[in-house]
Scaffold this motif. Sequence first.
Motif, mmCIF file in Angstrom:
data_model
loop_
_atom_site.group_PDB
_atom_site.id
_atom_site.type_symbol
_atom_site.label_atom_id
_atom_site.label_comp_id
_atom_site.label_asym_id
_atom_site.label_seq_id
_atom_site.Cartn_x
_atom_site.Cartn_y
_atom_site.Cartn_z
ATOM 1 N N VAL A 238 -15.979 -45.376 -37.893
ATOM 2 C CA VAL A 238 -15.884 -43.942 -37.794
ATOM 3 C C VAL A 238 -14.747 -43.421 -38.733
ATOM 4 O O VAL A 238 -14.627 -42.703 -39.485
ATOM 5 N N LEU A 239 -13.539 -44.274 -38.855
ATOM 6 C CA LEU A 239 -12.607 -43.984 -39.594
ATOM 7 C C LEU A 239 -12.769 -43.981 -41.043
ATOM 8 O O LEU A 239 -12.431 -43.097 -41.881
ATOM 9 N N ALA A 240 -13.497 -45.073 -41.397
ATOM 10 C CA ALA A 240 -13.942 -45.304 -42.888
ATOM 11 C C ALA A 240 -14.769 -44.028 -43.277
ATOM 12 O O ALA A 240 -14.561 -43.679 -44.189
ATOM 13 N N VAL A 241 -15.805 -43.822 -42.558
ATOM 14 C CA VAL A 241 -16.637 -42.579 -42.850
ATOM 15 C C VAL A 241 -15.649 -41.332 -43.072
ATOM 16 O O VAL A 241 -16.103 -40.609 -44.118
ATOM 17 N N LEU A 242 -14.836 -40.992 -42.279
ATOM 18 C CA LEU A 242 -13.974 -39.866 -42.296
ATOM 19 C C LEU A 242 -13.371 -40.008 -43.675
ATOM 20 O O LEU A 242 -12.993 -38.996 -44.208
ATOM 21 N N ILE A 243 -12.577 -41.033 -44.126
ATOM 22 C CA ILE A 243 -11.927 -41.405 -45.017
ATOM 23 C C ILE A 243 -12.709 -40.830 -46.368
ATOM 24 O O ILE A 243 -12.450 -40.105 -47.552
ATOM 25 N N GLY A 244 -14.119 -41.340 -46.464
ATOM 26 C CA GLY A 244 -15.044 -41.162 -47.359
ATOM 27 C C GLY A 244 -15.414 -39.757 -47.346
ATOM 28 O O GLY A 244 -15.461 -39.128 -48.385
ATOM 29 N N LEU A 245 -15.572 -38.801 -46.296
ATOM 30 C CA LEU A 245 -15.732 -37.496 -46.293
ATOM 31 C C LEU A 245 -14.684 -36.769 -46.842
ATOM 32 O O LEU A 245 -14.990 -35.831 -47.650
ATOM 33 N N ILE A 246 -13.487 -37.178 -46.581
ATOM 34 C CA ILE A 246 -12.110 -36.166 -46.935
ATOM 35 C C ILE A 246 -12.126 -36.497 -48.425
ATOM 36 O O ILE A 246 -12.076 -35.573 -49.387
ATOM 37 N N ALA A 247 -12.176 -37.857 -48.878
ATOM 38 C CA ALA A 247 -12.235 -38.009 -50.239
ATOM 39 C C ALA A 247 -13.375 -37.298 -51.194
ATOM 40 O O ALA A 247 -13.068 -37.085 -52.342
ATOM 41 N N GLY A 248 -14.571 -37.311 -50.902
ATOM 42 C CA GLY A 248 -15.516 -36.876 -51.271
ATOM 43 C C GLY A 248 -15.174 -34.954 -51.517
ATOM 44 O O GLY A 248 -15.526 -34.660 -52.596
ATOM 45 N N ALA A 249 -14.779 -34.591 -50.582
ATOM 46 C CA ALA A 249 -14.567 -32.937 -50.553
ATOM 47 C C ALA A 249 -13.360 -32.830 -51.548
ATOM 48 O O ALA A 249 -13.459 -32.037 -52.312
ATOM 49 N N LEU A 250 -12.224 -33.851 -51.433
ATOM 50 C CA LEU A 250 -11.416 -33.697 -52.726
ATOM 51 C C LEU A 250 -11.847 -33.791 -53.897
ATOM 52 O O LEU A 250 -11.407 -33.184 -55.012
ATOM 53 N N PHE A 251 -12.922 -34.834 -53.913
ATOM 54 C CA PHE A 251 -13.372 -35.066 -55.535
ATOM 55 C C PHE A 251 -14.287 -33.877 -56.029
ATOM 56 O O PHE A 251 -14.028 -33.667 -57.337
ATOM 57 N N ALA A 252 -15.014 -33.207 -55.102
ATOM 58 C CA ALA A 252 -15.742 -32.127 -55.489
ATOM 59 C C ALA A 252 -14.906 -30.942 -55.881
ATOM 60 O O ALA A 252 -15.257 -30.421 -56.911
ATOM 61 N N ARG A 253 -13.819 -30.804 -55.019
ATOM 62 C CA ARG A 253 -12.902 -29.762 -55.422
ATOM 63 C C ARG A 253 -12.395 -29.950 -56.845
ATOM 64 O O ARG A 253 -12.180 -29.070 -57.617
ATOM 65 N N ARG A 254 -11.920 -31.157 -57.130
ATOM 66 C CA ARG A 254 -11.197 -31.466 -58.334
ATOM 67 C C ARG A 254 -12.080 -31.337 -59.563
ATOM 68 O O ARG A 254 -11.761 -30.751 -60.549
ATOM 69 N N GLN A 255 -13.425 -31.633 -59.332
ATOM 70 C CA GLN A 255 -14.331 -31.700 -60.459
ATOM 71 C C GLN A 255 -14.654 -30.118 -60.829
ATOM 72 O O GLN A 255 -14.868 -29.769 -61.911
#
Length: 508
Positions: A238-255
């Motif tokens: 679950v922690l790994a999935v949360l890390i992926g989701l947070i990173a994905g949101a930050l990635f989309a925002r940066r793009q």
Amino acid sequence: MSSSSPRTPEPRAGLREWLGLAVLGLPTLLVALDMSVLYLALPHLAADLGASSAELLWVTDIYSFAIAGFLLTTGALGDRIGHRRLLLIGATGFGFVSVLAAFATHPAMLIAARALLGAVAATLMPSTLALISTMFRDPRQRTIAIAGWSSTFMAGVAIGPVIGGALLEFFWWGSVFLLAAPVMVLLLVLGPILLPEQRPAAAGRLDLISVGLSLATALPPAYALKELTRDGSATTAVLAVLIGLIAGALFARRQRKSADPLFDVRLFADRSFSTALIVLLIGSATTSGIAMFAAQYLQLAVGLPPLRAATWLLPSTAALITSAMLAPVAARLVRPGYVIGAGLLLSSAGFAILAQVGSPTALVALVAGLAIAHFGSGPADVLGTDLAMGAAPPGKAGSAASMSETTTELGVAVGTAVFGTLGAVAYRNGMSAAVPAGIPPDLAERAEDTMAGATTAAAQLPRTPGVDLLELSREAYTGGLNAISTAAAIITAVAALAVIALLRNRRD
């Protein structure tokens, strides 16, 4: 005078471009082969390297997960340095790492080599698809070219077990990796002659922060899936999935804020593009997951030697290639959404047949179900890829190609992991209460883990209990095939209806 001028037709490809397409088929075929060539070699890996069931899943899945993790980066890199240059660099690395994988002496060494092989392979797939987009500007020619490219890719995945089975008849399991070396040498010779080089005149810099965020988006969820596969900690997953989701949101925002993004997230605003990615994900996940299990089923449950097992997979390969080549023709007569949806419904019917296989002797039903399922998946792959590439402007061909391939590779990895895990759970449940009394605990544990373990355990027992154990393991493995086929039938049927609804108005 009219205020609008007629649209200038795109230039048509000539002989050089079609020969170049054949050259692009070389790396495409090899990358696809490496996804499935180990399917029939897994029992040999378990015996020779002492690999556990979890390690075997890592060996098969880490390759696709590594490709999926690096594709966005390599697609953007190709847009900046040139896709032909990146293709040739990747071909050199792929050949070298393949040799390393061939001579692995430990499961961890092979897993590491497969991960590195996947990272290198990530330079090849978006480069081939982006070059096709550059070489074939005419929409109809592009669709035909993508059909040929998709057929090569799907054929590689499909015939991987066939080639692996043939090699295993005469050589050790590492020989399946050595195919890459001579093929990549041929690509290095022909590529500079037949393939064009094109990149933006003012290529932007590669944003390393975005690269890191893209990897953090893709890899932690992959780790979570593997953690659950090996009955690991749910908290860690679950922690790994949360890390992926947070990173994905930050990635989309940066793009969205970047003047030169690693991936243009505005492409998702196009319904065809988004729907195409869903189609590619579901199609690759279901067909690859079932194909891996079926390849092992023929060898373990049915008891066929590798080459004969591979021969029984040939009808599904022929069905896959045939439907992929017919898809562009069908899409000219019927809207692509209906063609894709009908194909997925046909795949669902094929999986439903597999769900009814009652014993390892029902080879006709097994082969028929696989062939029907693969025939139905061809239009989804071809037309899904074409829809995704057609939604992107020329300067973003690498980004669109990388996203398309990321989705496909992720589907392959998720499919083999999820369906492999579901099949393994069904097998263990079938065996846990069925192992005959009196079998030593260590042998019983091995028999309950994998069918390869059951075969090894049976060989160490007297004849009668050994035969009984093998029969029980065959029944349990058949139950695993039924379980994953039922799940695949339901998923593809739902996907078919969704695709028809979303793409019913799309005409080209």
